[in-house]
Design a protein around this motif. Structure first.
Motif, PDB file in Angstrom:
ATOM      1  N   LEU A  52       0.825  -1.208   0.000  1.00 17.84           N
ATOM      2  CA  LEU A  52       0.000   0.000   0.000  1.00 17.84           C
ATOM      3  C   LEU A  52       0.859   1.259   0.000  1.00 17.84           C
ATOM      4  O   LEU A  52       1.903   1.322   0.649  1.00 17.84           O
ATOM      5  N   LYS A  53       0.397   2.281  -0.729  1.00 17.43           N
ATOM      6  CA  LYS A  53       1.155   3.525  -0.856  1.00 17.43           C
ATOM      7  C   LYS A  53       0.309   4.772  -0.613  1.00 17.43           C
ATOM      8  O   LYS A  53       0.812   5.886  -0.747  1.00 17.43           O
ATOM      9  N   VAL A  54      -0.966   4.604  -0.269  1.00 18.02           N
ATOM     10  CA  VAL A  54      -1.876   5.747  -0.176  1.00 18.02           C
ATOM     11  C   VAL A  54      -1.393   6.786   0.828  1.00 18.02           C
ATOM     12  O   VAL A  54      -1.250   7.970   0.505  1.00 18.02           O
ATOM     13  N   GLU A  57       1.769   8.589  -0.190  1.00 16.15           N
ATOM     14  CA  GLU A  57       1.523   9.567  -1.257  1.00 16.15           C
ATOM     15  C   GLU A  57       0.868  10.829  -0.698  1.00 16.15           C
ATOM     16  O   GLU A  57       1.238  11.950  -1.050  1.00 16.15           O
ATOM     17  N   GLU A 150      -5.273   9.247   5.675  1.00 10.77           N
ATOM     18  CA  GLU A 150      -6.348   9.591   4.740  1.00 10.77           C
ATOM     19  C   GLU A 150      -7.551  10.169   5.481  1.00 10.77           C
ATOM     20  O   GLU A 150      -8.230  11.065   4.975  1.00 10.77           O
ATOM     21  N   TYR A 168      -9.080   6.833  -1.771  1.00 11.11           N
ATOM     22  CA  TYR A 168      -7.779   6.607  -2.392  1.00 11.11           C
ATOM     23  C   TYR A 168      -7.419   5.129  -2.266  1.00 11.11           C
ATOM     24  O   TYR A 168      -7.568   4.536  -1.194  1.00 11.11           O
ATOM     25  N   THR A 170      -4.575   1.887  -3.674  1.00 11.99           N
ATOM     26  CA  THR A 170      -3.353   1.479  -4.361  1.00 11.99           C
ATOM     27  C   THR A 170      -3.709   0.382  -5.350  1.00 11.99           C
ATOM     28  O   THR A 170      -4.346  -0.605  -4.980  1.00 11.99           O
ATOM     29  N   THR A 180      -1.450   5.010  -7.398  1.00 14.12           N
ATOM     30  CA  THR A 180      -2.404   5.368  -6.355  1.00 14.12           C
ATOM     31  C   THR A 180      -3.487   6.178  -7.045  1.00 14.12           C
ATOM     32  O   THR A 180      -3.189   7.157  -7.730  1.00 14.12           O
TER      33      THR A 180
END
Length: 200
Positions: A52-54, A57, A150, A168, A170, A180
């Motif tokens: 996961l990169k949300v 980012e 988030e 959002y 990934t 994303t």
């Protein structure tokens, strides 16, 4: 004790439909609507799931918005401090936040090791505050409120008058280009995406 400012924020958060974006989905307004004193507002940026990169980012791209919103929550709740906790290896996010946090003397960054499950609420609260949550208890019992990155961004949007209409996500794995994306809440899914997804 917090008063009208916090009540106004809680009403905006509830009206916008902000819930925990980290997976729990618990209404965020209820986390803040408490008679128990809050000492620390913790933003959980650990993002332990390896793909996961949300949150990374969001921290890298919206540091000013996140920090300003955290400062607002700290002031409104009467907390002593606000902390964004993220893994030390998230260099881009750390650099972005560090460049802005000097404008907020009441806020801190807390760097975490790259271990699992450092993002667990119990472990995170202890790492940040040194206080232990009782077995089966909640962070509030250790004087803390823990929010996802988030979720904090959605609070920022709510305070600007924007309801939660997107999530959002990934997109990674066996795909040509991992991204994303910002996608509508509760879309109709099939073999392809019949709805617009904005790349973050």
């Amino acid at each position: 004790m917090p008063g009208s400012e916090l009540n106004a924020i809680i009403n905006k958060i509830a009206s916008a439909g902000v819930v925990g974006a980290g997976g729990g989905g618990f209404p965020t307004a209820f986390k803040l609507k408490t008679g128990t004193p809050i000492q620390t507002v913790i933003i959980n940026g650990a993002e332990c799931e390896p793909l996961l990169k949300v949150d990374q980012e969001l921290m890298a791209r919206y540091p000013a918005e996140l920090l300003a919103t955290l400062a607002t929550l700290v002031q409104a709740t009467g907390a002593q401090t606000g902390v964004i906790a993220l893994k030390e290896k998230y260099r881009e996010a750390h650099t972005a936040l560090a460049g802005e946090i000097r404008n907020y003397p009441g806020l801190k960054l807390h760097l975490l090791p790259d271990v699992y499950p450092v993002g667990d609420e119990h472990l995170l609260t202890y790492s940040v505050t040194g206080r232990t949550i009782p077995p089966g208890g909640l962070p509030l019992q250790a004087g803390a409120v823990v929010l996802n990155v988030e979720t904090l961004y959605n609070i920022h949007q709510a305070l600007e008058g924007h309801p939660v209409t997107h999530k959002y996500v990934t997109v990674t794995g066996a795909v040509r280009q991992p991204i994303t994306a910002r996608v509508p809440v509760a879309p109709r899914c099939g073999n392809s995406w019949p709805w617009p997804a904005a790349r973050l």
